[in-house]
Design a protein around this motif. Structure first.
Motif, PDB file in Angstrom:
ATOM      1  N   ARG A 181       0.743  -1.225  -0.124  1.00  0.00           N
ATOM      2  CA  ARG A 181       0.056   0.028  -0.094  1.00  0.00           C
ATOM      3  C   ARG A 181       0.699   1.270   0.099  1.00  0.00           C
ATOM      4  O   ARG A 181       0.543   2.461  -0.660  1.00  0.00           O
ATOM      5  CB  ARG A 181      -0.830  -0.072   1.138  1.00  0.00           C
ATOM      6  CG  ARG A 181      -1.884   1.373   1.280  1.00  0.00           C
ATOM      7  CD  ARG A 181      -2.965   1.185   2.345  1.00  0.00           C
ATOM      8  NE  ARG A 181      -3.855   2.275   2.240  1.00  0.00           N
ATOM      9  CZ  ARG A 181      -3.628   3.192   3.254  1.00  0.00           C
ATOM     10  NH1 ARG A 181      -2.741   3.277   4.177  1.00  0.00           N
ATOM     11  NH2 ARG A 181      -4.769   4.307   3.014  1.00  0.00           N
ATOM     12  N   LYS A 219      -5.759   8.647   1.140  1.00  0.00           N
ATOM     13  CA  LYS A 219      -7.305   8.690   0.995  1.00  0.00           C
ATOM     14  C   LYS A 219      -7.538   8.021  -0.186  1.00  0.00           C
ATOM     15  O   LYS A 219      -8.509   7.159  -0.243  1.00  0.00           O
ATOM     16  CB  LYS A 219      -7.800   9.949   1.526  1.00  0.00           C
ATOM     17  CG  LYS A 219      -7.306  10.450   2.831  1.00  0.00           C
ATOM     18  CD  LYS A 219      -7.956  11.811   3.183  1.00  0.00           C
ATOM     19  CE  LYS A 219      -7.478  12.227   4.601  1.00  0.00           C
ATOM     20  NZ  LYS A 219      -6.056  12.272   4.965  1.00  0.00           N
ATOM     21  N   THR A 274      -7.193   4.444  -0.604  1.00  0.00           N
ATOM     22  CA  THR A 274      -8.074   3.598   0.253  1.00  0.00           C
ATOM     23  C   THR A 274      -9.232   3.289  -0.398  1.00  0.00           C
ATOM     24  O   THR A 274      -9.729   2.248  -0.525  1.00  0.00           O
ATOM     25  CB  THR A 274      -8.247   4.495   1.616  1.00  0.00           C
ATOM     26  OG1 THR A 274      -7.205   4.330   2.460  1.00  0.00           O
ATOM     27  CG2 THR A 274      -9.412   3.683   2.521  1.00  0.00           C
TER      28      THR A 274
END
Length: 705
Positions: free
Chosen positions: A382, A475, A478
């Motif tokens: 990630r 963000k 995500t």
């Protein structure tokens, strides 16, 4: 009219549960009383660690007598139908009622307080029942409501003790329940398992042991005060804060404000005594946030800050006064605090050694073995995605691409630190300290601390370019990640806080005036349908966000019908201008004129089977009002297109405002559906020009009437 006093006395109630318990007690009791027919003037609730207290003033002495009439079956209905009707009235013997069949209308019998009579109806004789329920005394009703409340109280967690079946948050020791009038007070006959209500309570566990009787709420509160119990949690909070700030001021310092901790500590004591202690010099080198968090989480201590900004002292709140003015208590607290801060210092020093030896990326190497989501890979994977996206976003937010990517690769490293492992709430902040210790730039250190922001509607929006790039990338990764695996919020469920992430993106874009092609960013990571769905999700969150700013949903919908809706800054600018315009007199009147034109045009197109979109010719105009509208539309068209291209929505709205008077005059003087087909067609084309002019700004058909 009597007053009610109820106290439920138990072992210590967790401080975090007390505020909710107060409100639940008030709602359950007062709602139950009202449902039973009693009214009251006012109600108040209080709590200490060992008691929940309710006082109700101006309670009616008894419930009113009620009378109700119920229609039953026909007199010749089957016996089972009549039996069912009577069973609902509490009558077991149907024979006396059946005997009424065939008797004159009004014939009746009295059974168990219920009058059943037969009446003539259009379709024959019908049974009716008149039920009278006499009022009941308040004491009887209160006893029932209190017992039910105790047995069904909605504690988040509860327990049983001994051989009984009663559940309470902690063992319940006694019930005080009084109804007080000018003539005196009476104990309400409440019985719950082994407990029977009385008129006695206890004061402070250590400073005033033993029970004592009370006769009213005022008497109860005064006697508790003398027994070293301050009933009102707000009063305890005020005492704690006043004494703490006074003690700190005397040393030239200040208490770090923490309203949540203040409320919690007030729920831990019945007789607050503020004590101030020193933090050992050996621990003053720790970051102040570490000291504050450790003392708050482990000891419930308030931090005291010196003018230099260092946390040098602490405030603890004892639950009693002592002969040595708290010296023994303070000594014990300082000993425990030293042990806790020794652990924090070990974490801090160990983390610094790791950063010095391997850098911040070295600290974060363990993220490769930490799963972010079983379908989205590890935290390390990630981090790489965030770094790539931050590098892409950097030029669009004014950041250096290489620095943004470098920052993104280390902002999650502190998740592997000992300090964040002990205090997760310090993630990000510790990253800043470790980044500085590793010699990284201020921009990278700031990104480490603030890339989680904004976390909520009231949180500060970062403005530093590198931080903005990383925060957006974090963000967006995500959101696109969970959208790619079809894990989206449903109803009230949002386990991955995706609504909060979307709001964070919106606030970062609007707060920094960013012009991001959000659609391109989403399509680069998602399939087209998924990207469109996620963009719609952003639009829904934007509506919620703008609603708080006073912009209506229909205004946003009108703007969403226009091109460029993935540019949220442009969308909001258009919505703000449109919202202000339609709220004005000119906008309101123009909107009415537009609707009239659009309605006439839509009906004509449906009737004629054609779309009136050809140019209207002013040579067919027959009146000054018609010619004036041609001139006004020519003028508006000359302004609208350049204004929209320049994103000057104020100028565009002003151009529309100039159409208001000519449109009003046109409809007053001109009949659109003229008998002459050429004139009618020309006027319908003129109405199309009105619709087209307005459509350059927004889809006004979306505006609610």
């Amino acid at each position: 009219m009597p007053d009610l006093l109820l106290e439920l006395f138990s072992e210590e109630i967790p401080a975090r549960m007390q505020a909710r318990a107060r409100e639940d007690l008030k709602a359950l009791i007062t709602d139950g009383l009202v449902e039973a027919g009693l009214t009251y003037a006012s109600a108040g609730v209080f709590s200490t660690p060992r008691r929940l207290v309710l006082t109700v003033e101006g309670l009616t002495a008894e419930s009113p007598t009620t009378r109700e009439e119920r229609k039953g079956p026909k007199a010749d209905a089957p016996e089972k139908a009549l039996a069912g009707f009577l069973r609902g009235l509490g009558i077991a013997d149907a024979a006396p009622v059946m005997a009424l069949a065939g008797q004159p209308s009004g014939a009746h019998v009295h059974l168990d307080g219920v009058v059943v009579e037969v009446r003539d109806d259009k379709k024959g004789q019908v049974f009716f029942a008149r039920v009278t329920k006499p009022g009941r005394p308040a004491a009887e009703i209160v006893a029932e409501v209190v017992e039910r409340t105790i047995r069904t109280f909605p504690w988040p967690k509860s327990m049983r003790w001994g051989d009984g079946q009663l559940r309470w948050v902690r063992p319940l020791h006694s019930i005080l329940c009084l109804l007080t009038t000018e003539a005196g007070s009476d104990i309400v006959p409440v019985a719950v398992d082994h407990l029977t209500a009385g008129n006695t309570t206890e004061g402070h566990r250590f400073m005033a042991p033993g029970r004592f009787a009370v006769s009213s709420f005022d008497d109860y509160r005064a006697k508790l005060q003398r027994a070293h119990v301050i009933l009102d949690s707000a009063e305890r909070e005020a005492i704690i804060w006043n004494d703490a700030t006074t003690a700190a001021f005397a040393q030239g310092m200040e208490v770090v404000e923490d309203k949540g901790l203040l409320a919690e500590v007030a729920g831990l004591v019945e007789w607050p005594v503020v004590l101030m202690g020193r933090i050992d010099e050996a621990f003053l080198g720790l970051p102040p946030e570490v000291l504050q968090t450790s003392m708050k989480e482990h000891q419930k201590f308030f931090s005291v800050r010196a003018p230099s900004g260092r946390i040098e002292r602490f405030v603890t709140v004892a639950n009693r006064t002592t002969a040595d003015d708290g010296a023994t208590i303070l000594k014990g607290n300082q000993k425990v605090l030293s042990a806790r801060l020794s652990d924090a210092r070990f974490f801090w020093e160990n983390d610094l050694r790791r950063v010095t030896a391997a850098g911040l990326e070295g600290m974060g190497a363990g993220l490769a073995s930490v799963t972010f989501h079983n379908r989205l890979g590890s935290q390390a994977a990630r981090v790489e995605r965030i770094a790539a996206l931050a590098e892409t976003l950097a030029p669009q937010v004014g950041a250096d691409a290489a620095e943004a990517a470098a920052a993104a690769r280390v902002v999650k490293a502190d998740l592997q630190s000992d300090m964040v492992g002990e205090f997760p709430e310090l993630q990000g902040l510790m990253g800043r300290y470790y980044a500085k210790a590793a010699g990284l730039s201020d921009a990278v250190a700031e990104a480490c601390q603030w890339h989680y922001s904004p976390l909520g509607p009231g949180d500060t929006v970062p403005t530093a370019p590198v931080t903005v790039a990383v925060a957006l990338a974090d963000k967006l990764d995500t959101l696109t990640g969970f959208w790619s695996i079809d894990e989206r919020p449903t109803g009230s469920k949002d386990p991955f806080a995706l609504r909060r992430a979307a709001l964070g993106v919106i606030r970062l874009i609007l707060g920094n005036g960013l012009r991001l092609p959000l659609g391109d960013l989403l399509r680069a990571r998602l399939e087209a349908a998924q990207a469109d769905d996620l963009l719609g999700f952003f639009h829904d969150r934007l509506k919620v966000h703008l609603r708080d700013a006073g912009i209506r949903h229909d205004v946003i919908d009108a703007c969403l019908a226009m091109p460029g809706t993935d540019d949220l800054a442009l969308l909001v600018a258009r919505a703000e201008a449109l919202g202000g315009f339609i709220a004005s007199e000119e906008g309101t009147n123009l909107l009415q004129g537009f609707r009239r034109a659009n309605n006439i045009l839509t009906q004509a197109e449906a009737k004629d089977g054609v779309e009136y979109s050809f140019g209207a010719d002013p040579k067919f105009a027959e009146s000054d009002a018609e010619r004036a509208l041609f001139t006004a539309l020519d003028t508006a068209d000359g302004v609208l297109a350049p204004a929209i291209a320049a994103e000057d929505f104020a100028a565009a709205m002003a151009a529309l405002a100039g159409l208001r008077a000519p449109i009003d005059a046109f409809f007053e003087a001109v009949q659109v559906n003229a008998e002459n087909a050429i004139i009618r067609r020309n006027r319908l084309n003129l109405l199309h020009r009105i619709r087209a002019a307005c459509a350059q700004v927004a889809d006004l058909t979306k505006i609610a009437e």
